[in-house]
Design a protein around this motif. Structure first.
Motif, PDB file in Angstrom:
ATOM      1  N   VAL A 207       3.856  22.594 -25.442  1.00 32.89           N
ATOM      2  CA  VAL A 207       2.402  22.736 -25.542  1.00 32.89           C
ATOM      3  C   VAL A 207       1.998  24.054 -24.892  1.00 32.89           C
ATOM      4  CG1 VAL A 207       0.196  21.760 -24.817  1.00 32.89           C
ATOM      5  CG2 VAL A 207       2.071  20.247 -25.486  1.00 32.89           C
ATOM      6  N   ARG A 208       1.195  24.850 -25.594  1.00 35.41           N
ATOM      7  CA  ARG A 208       0.731  26.127 -25.047  1.00 35.41           C
ATOM      8  C   ARG A 208      -0.776  26.239 -25.255  1.00 35.41           C
ATOM      9  NH1 ARG A 208       4.046  31.315 -26.526  1.00 35.41           N
ATOM     10  NH2 ARG A 208       2.977  31.945 -24.618  1.00 35.41           N
ATOM     11  N   PRO A 209      -1.569  26.179 -24.176  1.00 37.10           N
ATOM     12  CA  PRO A 209      -3.025  26.281 -24.319  1.00 37.10           C
ATOM     13  C   PRO A 209      -3.404  27.593 -24.990  1.00 37.10           C
ATOM     14  CG  PRO A 209      -2.413  25.619 -22.094  1.00 37.10           C
ATOM     15  CD  PRO A 209      -1.154  26.035 -22.776  1.00 37.10           C
ATOM     16  N   ASP A 258      -5.535  25.085 -16.047  1.00 40.43           N
ATOM     17  CA  ASP A 258      -4.926  23.792 -15.736  1.00 40.43           C
ATOM     18  C   ASP A 258      -3.499  23.750 -16.299  1.00 40.43           C
ATOM     19  OD1 ASP A 258      -4.594  21.253 -14.788  1.00 40.43           O
ATOM     20  OD2 ASP A 258      -5.679  20.286 -16.432  1.00 40.43           O
ATOM     21  N   VAL A 259      -2.683  24.655 -15.782  1.00 40.50           N
ATOM     22  CA  VAL A 259      -1.277  24.765 -16.160  1.00 40.50           C
ATOM     23  C   VAL A 259      -0.466  24.829 -14.871  1.00 40.50           C
ATOM     24  CG1 VAL A 259       0.473  26.120 -17.362  1.00 40.50           C
ATOM     25  CG2 VAL A 259      -1.854  26.005 -18.282  1.00 40.50           C
ATOM     26  N   ILE A 260       0.523  23.953 -14.741  1.00 37.43           N
ATOM     27  CA  ILE A 260       1.378  23.952 -13.561  1.00 37.43           C
ATOM     28  C   ILE A 260       2.532  24.934 -13.789  1.00 37.43           C
ATOM     29  CG2 ILE A 260       2.800  22.573 -12.008  1.00 37.43           C
ATOM     30  CD1 ILE A 260      -0.089  21.707 -11.976  1.00 37.43           C
ATOM     31  N   ASP A 261       2.610  25.962 -12.936  1.00 37.76           N
ATOM     32  CA  ASP A 261       3.718  26.917 -12.997  1.00 37.76           C
ATOM     33  C   ASP A 261       4.794  26.502 -12.005  1.00 37.76           C
ATOM     34  OD1 ASP A 261       3.163  29.436 -14.769  1.00 37.76           O
ATOM     35  OD2 ASP A 261       1.242  28.950 -13.844  1.00 37.76           O
ATOM     36  N   ILE A 262       6.027  26.457 -12.482  1.00 35.49           N
ATOM     37  CA  ILE A 262       7.164  26.024 -11.675  1.00 35.49           C
ATOM     38  C   ILE A 262       8.271  27.063 -11.809  1.00 35.49           C
ATOM     39  CG2 ILE A 262       8.909  24.215 -11.348  1.00 35.49           C
ATOM     40  CD1 ILE A 262       6.924  22.250 -12.622  1.00 35.49           C
ATOM     41  N   SER A 311       6.118  22.456 -21.555  1.00 37.00           N
ATOM     42  CA  SER A 311       6.081  20.997 -21.482  1.00 37.00           C
ATOM     43  C   SER A 311       5.794  20.428 -22.859  1.00 37.00           C
ATOM     44  CB  SER A 311       5.001  20.541 -20.503  1.00 37.00           C
ATOM     45  OG  SER A 311       4.800  19.138 -20.608  1.00 37.00           O
ATOM     46  N   ALA A 312       6.496  19.348 -23.200  1.00 33.27           N
ATOM     47  CA  ALA A 312       6.237  18.646 -24.450  1.00 33.27           C
ATOM     48  C   ALA A 312       5.078  17.664 -24.337  1.00 33.27           C
ATOM     49  CB  ALA A 312       7.497  17.908 -24.901  1.00 33.27           C
ATOM     50  N   ASP A 313       4.599  17.432 -23.127  1.00 30.49           N
ATOM     51  CA  ASP A 313       3.502  16.487 -22.885  1.00 30.49           C
ATOM     52  C   ASP A 313       2.178  17.144 -23.265  1.00 30.49           C
ATOM     53  OD1 ASP A 313       1.616  14.719 -21.939  1.00 30.49           O
ATOM     54  OD2 ASP A 313       2.414  14.609 -19.903  1.00 30.49           O
ATOM     55  N   PRO A 314       1.475  16.618 -24.273  1.00 32.63           N
ATOM     56  CA  PRO A 314       0.236  17.264 -24.713  1.00 32.63           C
ATOM     57  C   PRO A 314      -0.872  17.239 -23.679  1.00 32.63           C
ATOM     58  CG  PRO A 314       0.494  15.125 -25.765  1.00 32.63           C
ATOM     59  CD  PRO A 314       1.778  15.404 -25.053  1.00 32.63           C
ATOM     60  N   PRO A 317       0.135  20.672 -19.628  1.00 29.40           N
ATOM     61  CA  PRO A 317       0.806  21.959 -19.864  1.00 29.40           C
ATOM     62  C   PRO A 317       1.559  22.425 -18.620  1.00 29.40           C
ATOM     63  CG  PRO A 317      -1.485  22.026 -20.606  1.00 29.40           C
ATOM     64  CD  PRO A 317      -1.323  20.768 -19.815  1.00 29.40           C
ATOM     65  N   VAL A 318       2.741  22.977 -18.855  1.00 30.76           N
ATOM     66  CA  VAL A 318       3.598  23.471 -17.780  1.00 30.76           C
ATOM     67  C   VAL A 318       4.266  24.753 -18.260  1.00 30.76           C
ATOM     68  CG1 VAL A 318       5.720  23.033 -16.462  1.00 30.76           C
ATOM     69  CG2 VAL A 318       4.096  21.177 -16.832  1.00 30.76           C
ATOM     70  N   TYR A 319       4.419  25.719 -17.352  1.00 34.78           N
ATOM     71  CA  TYR A 319       5.316  26.842 -17.601  1.00 34.78           C
ATOM     72  C   TYR A 319       6.421  26.765 -16.565  1.00 34.78           C
ATOM     73  CZ  TYR A 319       2.033  28.910 -20.913  1.00 34.78           C
ATOM     74  OH  TYR A 319       1.225  29.134 -22.000  1.00 34.78           O
ATOM     75  N   LEU A 320       7.643  26.611 -17.051  1.00 32.40           N
ATOM     76  CA  LEU A 320       8.815  26.532 -16.193  1.00 32.40           C
ATOM     77  C   LEU A 320       9.558  27.860 -16.294  1.00 32.40           C
ATOM     78  CD1 LEU A 320      10.825  25.025 -14.387  1.00 32.40           C
ATOM     79  CD2 LEU A 320      11.827  24.039 -16.471  1.00 32.40           C
ATOM     80  N   HIS A 321       9.444  28.675 -15.242  1.00 33.44           N
ATOM     81  CA  HIS A 321      10.052  29.995 -15.207  1.00 33.44           C
ATOM     82  C   HIS A 321      11.435  29.860 -14.569  1.00 33.44           C
ATOM     83  CE1 HIS A 321       5.904  31.756 -15.675  1.00 33.44           C
ATOM     84  NE2 HIS A 321       5.597  30.613 -15.063  1.00 33.44           N
TER      85      HIS A 321
END
Length: 393
Positions: A207-209, A258-262, A311-314, A317-321
């Motif tokens: 998912v990408r806003p 509202d995107v969690i960056d990890i 993230s596949a969760d609609p 949203p997550v960006y995993l770096h």
């Protein structure tokens, strides 16, 4: 396959949620039912229980007298742990068999009363908690199960409380209203989140806003990060890799997308490819296609290559770096987070810039690029701060 953990305290209506999900098409694996099967007459499980607690826990027909056993274990923590050591491994093994038998595109709901207590939350793509006020639960237990109020209170007290369950929950279904209200909430969850989530996991789609929309700081962001990090840690095990919350949602009080960056740290960037990428995709964090790098901040720097997953969760949203340990991009992500946490003036300046850019450059690419000049200057300030304070990543 999408794996959903469903839990809730005794009398919360968890079974009603499971039944409705089954009607929608979910494959429900009922741990309570399996727990009864693994201690049925003639099983090794029942024999071990009798050896541990004597024949006083058997009924006249030789079957387990669950009320008699409950009276023993719910009043004695050591006895309860003994019982759990007998039943839990058997329940987990049978549950795994049923999950393995489900179709590749199934939404498998594992109905587990003690999901939180035994630490199973990270093993699911999503955790759903049915929650009901304690007085309502007591009323239901007396009305529907004929349970003595004192016994009901003891059983409620023996389980995790609502605060602990909420900490593990991605979704809380409040069940203080009518059954129709609960069904409506379950149907919305099924349609809006579970169905697209399953398709995204199966098709390796993140998912990408599309737009930049700042929201006020959410105090639950760190808790959401903790749940995501636990899933990632479980997915990459047995590798023991460093995981950090980075970006604006890691800075208390800072408005952000509202995107969690990890950030996931690997010894070598090549380690991010192959099996690791597949494990993350299976866990709901598929790799984003293309080449990814961070913009160098110092003259002469090579570009800071990384891998990027989403993230596949609609609904989350997550960006995993994924960055190599010790590289400039890896260090920069940690330095900027910590400096903004420590410097309220720069935090305020950054917030002002973010608001201006979100209003004038709402698409993600333009918004990100427009911040570069400010970050070039902020990088120098952060490096000075690191020297002055002795900061280390």
């Amino acid at each position: 396959m999408l794996k959903v953990g469903l839990t809730g305290g005794i009398g919360s209506g968890k079974s009603a949620v499971a039944s409705r999900l089954a009607e929608r098409g979910a494959v429900v694996v009922d741990s309570d039912r399996i727990a009864r099967d693994v201690v049925a007459p003639g099983t090794e499980g029942l024999a071990e229980i009798v050896a541990a607690f004597s024949e006083r826990v058997l009924g006249p027909d030789g079957a387990l007298d669950r009320a008699a056993l409950g009276a023993v274990v719910f009043a004695d923590e050591a006895a309860r742990r003994t019982l759990e050591s007998i039943t839990h491994p058997r329940v987990r093994a049978r549950s795994a068999e049923l999950v393995a038998a489900a179709a590749p595109d199934a939404i498998v709901v594992n109905d587990v009363p003690l999901l939180v207590e035994v630490g199973l939350a990270p093993t699911y793509h999503l955790v759903v908690v049915a929650e009901t006020a304690v007085p309502t639960r007591l009323e239901r237990l007396a009305r529907d199960r004929g349970m003595d109020p004192a016994e009901a209170r003891r059983r409620i007290a023996a389980q995790a409380d609502d605060t602990r369950r909420r900490a593990a929950a991605d979704v809380v279904l409040t069940n203080d209203g009518t059954l129709a209200d609960l069904h409506a909430a379950v149907d919305a969850l099924w349609t809006d989140r579970l169905l697209p989530y399953e398709a995204n996991v199966r098709e390796r789609r993140a998912v990408r806003p599309p737009r930049v929309e700042l929201i006020e700081a959410d105090p639950t962001w760190p808790l959401q990060y903790a749940r995501l990090a636990a899933r990632i840690r479980h997915a990459v095990a047995p590798a023991d890799l460093r995981i950090d919350h980075i970006g604006s949602t890691a800075v208390p009080g800072l408005a952000a997308k509202d995107v969690i960056d990890i950030q996931l740290t690997v010894p070598r960037l090549a380690d991010a490819d192959g099996p690791l990428a597949e494990c993350l995709a299976d866990a709901g964090f598929p790799r984003l296609p293309g080449e990814w790098w961070d913009t160098p901040r110092l003259p002469g720097d090579d570009r800071w290559e990384k891998r990027l997953h989403g993230s596949a969760d609609p609904a989350r949203p997550v960006y995993l770096h994924i960055r190599e340990a010790g590289t400039p991009g890896w260090r920069y992500a940690l330095l900027m987070r910590d400096h903004l946490r420590a410097d309220p003036d720069q935090r305020a300046a950054y917030l002002l810039l973010k608001r201006e850019l979100a209003a004038s450059a709402p698409d993600a690419a333009t918004y990100s690029t427009a911040k570069d000049p400010w970050f070039d200057e902020e990088h120098l300030r952060a490096e000075e701060w690191a020297v002055q304070t002795g900061w280390r990543p």
